[in-house]
Design an enzyme around this catalytic site. Structure first.
Site, mmCIF file in Angstrom:
data_model
loop_
_atom_site.group_PDB
_atom_site.id
_atom_site.type_symbol
_atom_site.label_atom_id
_atom_site.label_comp_id
_atom_site.label_asym_id
_atom_site.label_seq_id
_atom_site.Cartn_x
_atom_site.Cartn_y
_atom_site.Cartn_z
ATOM 1 N N ASP A 1 -10.729 -6.196 2.330
ATOM 2 C CA ASP A 1 -10.265 -4.925 1.760
ATOM 3 C C ASP A 1 -10.185 -3.831 2.824
ATOM 4 O O ASP A 1 -11.008 -3.790 3.739
ATOM 5 C CB ASP A 1 -11.227 -4.501 0.636
ATOM 6 C CG ASP A 1 -10.620 -3.428 -0.244
ATOM 7 O OD1 ASP A 1 -9.390 -3.223 -0.199
ATOM 8 O OD2 ASP A 1 -11.381 -2.786 -0.995
ATOM 9 N N ASN B 1 -2.664 -8.581 -7.651
ATOM 10 C CA ASN B 1 -1.929 -8.033 -6.498
ATOM 11 C C ASN B 1 -0.402 -8.100 -6.649
ATOM 12 O O ASN B 1 0.327 -7.439 -5.907
ATOM 13 C CB ASN B 1 -2.357 -8.701 -5.184
ATOM 14 C CG ASN B 1 -3.719 -8.259 -4.693
ATOM 15 O OD1 ASN B 1 -4.440 -9.016 -4.052
ATOM 16 N ND2 ASN B 1 -4.110 -7.029 -4.982
HETATM 17 C C1 FPP Z 1 -6.747 -5.566 0.537
HETATM 18 O O1 FPP Z 1 -6.494 -4.406 1.286
HETATM 19 C C2 FPP Z 1 -5.955 -6.647 1.090
HETATM 20 C C3 FPP Z 1 -5.045 -7.378 0.400
HETATM 21 C C4 FPP Z 1 -4.729 -7.184 -1.018
HETATM 22 C C5 FPP Z 1 -4.290 -8.431 1.075
HETATM 23 C C6 FPP Z 1 -5.052 -9.140 2.152
HETATM 24 C C7 FPP Z 1 -4.131 -10.064 2.777
HETATM 25 C C8 FPP Z 1 -4.083 -10.356 4.075
HETATM 26 C C9 FPP Z 1 -5.039 -9.880 5.099
HETATM 27 C C10 FPP Z 1 -3.020 -11.256 4.516
HETATM 28 C C11 FPP Z 1 -3.283 -12.594 3.912
HETATM 29 C C12 FPP Z 1 -3.147 -13.660 4.861
HETATM 30 C C13 FPP Z 1 -4.160 -14.399 5.319
HETATM 31 C C14 FPP Z 1 -3.813 -15.530 6.201
HETATM 32 C C15 FPP Z 1 -5.570 -14.165 4.988
HETATM 33 P P1 FPP Z 1 -5.729 -3.249 0.566
HETATM 34 O O2 FPP Z 1 -4.284 -3.418 0.810
HETATM 35 O O3 FPP Z 1 -6.127 -3.185 -0.870
HETATM 36 O O4 FPP Z 1 -6.251 -1.998 1.355
HETATM 37 P P2 FPP Z 1 -6.548 -0.550 0.767
HETATM 38 O O5 FPP Z 1 -7.658 -0.719 -0.244
HETATM 39 O O6 FPP Z 1 -6.973 0.193 1.972
HETATM 40 O O7 FPP Z 1 -5.268 -0.068 0.169
#
Ligand code: FPP
Length: 250
Positions: free
Chosen positions: A28, A76
């Site tokens: 996150d 998501n």
């Molecule tokens: C949460 O951060 C992250 C996600 C919903 C996506 C995570 C996905 C990746 C890192 C790519 C996936 C690929 C692999 C190979 C693991 P957020 O977007 O909710 O961040 P925020 O809370 O700051 O908005």
């Protein structure tokens, strides 16, 4: 003295003889990391994948046998189409890379979640990683993709009910172990340590059955900044906890 005290604190090391068997991580904070730098959210996800690659390598070096990460939840899909496709492209790229390197790295990789909504190309890549994982024996990675904890429990309950209806088992025979085996995590041991970077203090439907006795570690550090040293901090905090599984304090 005070200076020595602080220096001593930062030098704390991980006890390599008391490591968790299974670490679960919610990835996150990618979006906020990017926003702080005036970059698109997708740039945060791309750096998030770099951190993820490095933490798998680190688990392998330390000898932590199971790592499960929450990469994409059933919720998501509500994000913009642009962001969803960018994350799917990163996942697809990672799966291609894994197929090329898993044997050399002796990595086992299982994608956990409902694959029915994934693009056919992703499902084919997952079938290939499943196939390779039949003969690799090293670190096991669980990649939660279109994963939801309640959804997983409902599916397990449904599969048990179907077996009962078909006369293959009886309701009174169900044990926690049998039920666990019907979850996406199958034979994975339960997580010992659950890490959530990014400042939120909740489980967000992540491994809600399996995390029943996990030690929780929360930090404000955003996932793209989550270095090996941050991982050490989580392990050191874990090693200071006394795990009682409902028993009395010694
Ligand atoms: C949460 O951060 C992250 C996600 C919903 C996506 C995570 C996905 C990746 C890192 C790519 C996936 C690929 C692999 C190979 C693991 P957020 O977007 O909710 O961040 P925020 O809370 O700051 O908005």
């Amino acid at each position: 003295m005070a200076r020595f005290g602080r220096a001593h604190k930062t030098l704390e090391e991980v006890d390599r003889t008391r490591l968790p068997r299974h670490v679960a991580i919610i990835l996150d904070g990618n979006g906020r990391w990017a926003k702080k730098r005036g970059l698109p959210r997708t740039a945060g996800h791309a750096v998030g994948v770099e951190r993820f690659r490095d933490i798998i390598r680190y688990c392998d070096e330390l000898g932590i046998p199971f790592l499960t990460v929450y990469a994409f939840s059933t919720e998501n899909w509500k994000r913009s189409e642009e962001e969803v496709s960018a994350i799917m492209r990163l996942l697809e790229k990672y799966l291609h890379e894994a197929i090329d390197t898993m044997e050399k790295d002796n990595l086992r990789l299982f994608v956990l979640g409902d694959q029915s909504r994934l693009a056919p190309v992703m499902r084919e890549l997952i079938a290939r990683t499943d196939e390779i994982s039949k003969h690799t024996t090293g670190t096991t990675l669980g990649l939660c993709l279109n994963y939801g904890g309640r959804d997983e429990i409902v599916r397990a309950a449904r599969s048990f009910a179907e077996d009962c209806a078909a006369g293959r088992c009886r309701p009174e025979d169900l044990t926690e172990e049998d039920f666990s085996r019907r979850l996406y995590t199958g034979d994975f041991p339960d997580p010992d340590l659950m890490i959530r970077p990014g400042g939120e203090l909740r489980l967000s439907n992540f491994l809600i059955w399996q995390n029943a006795y996990a030690e929780m570690y929360f930090t404000d550090v955003l996932w793209p900044d989550f270095s090996r040293r941050e991982f050490d901090r989580a392990l050191i905090a874990y090693q200071k906890r006394s795990r009682r599984f409902g028993d009395v304090k010694e």
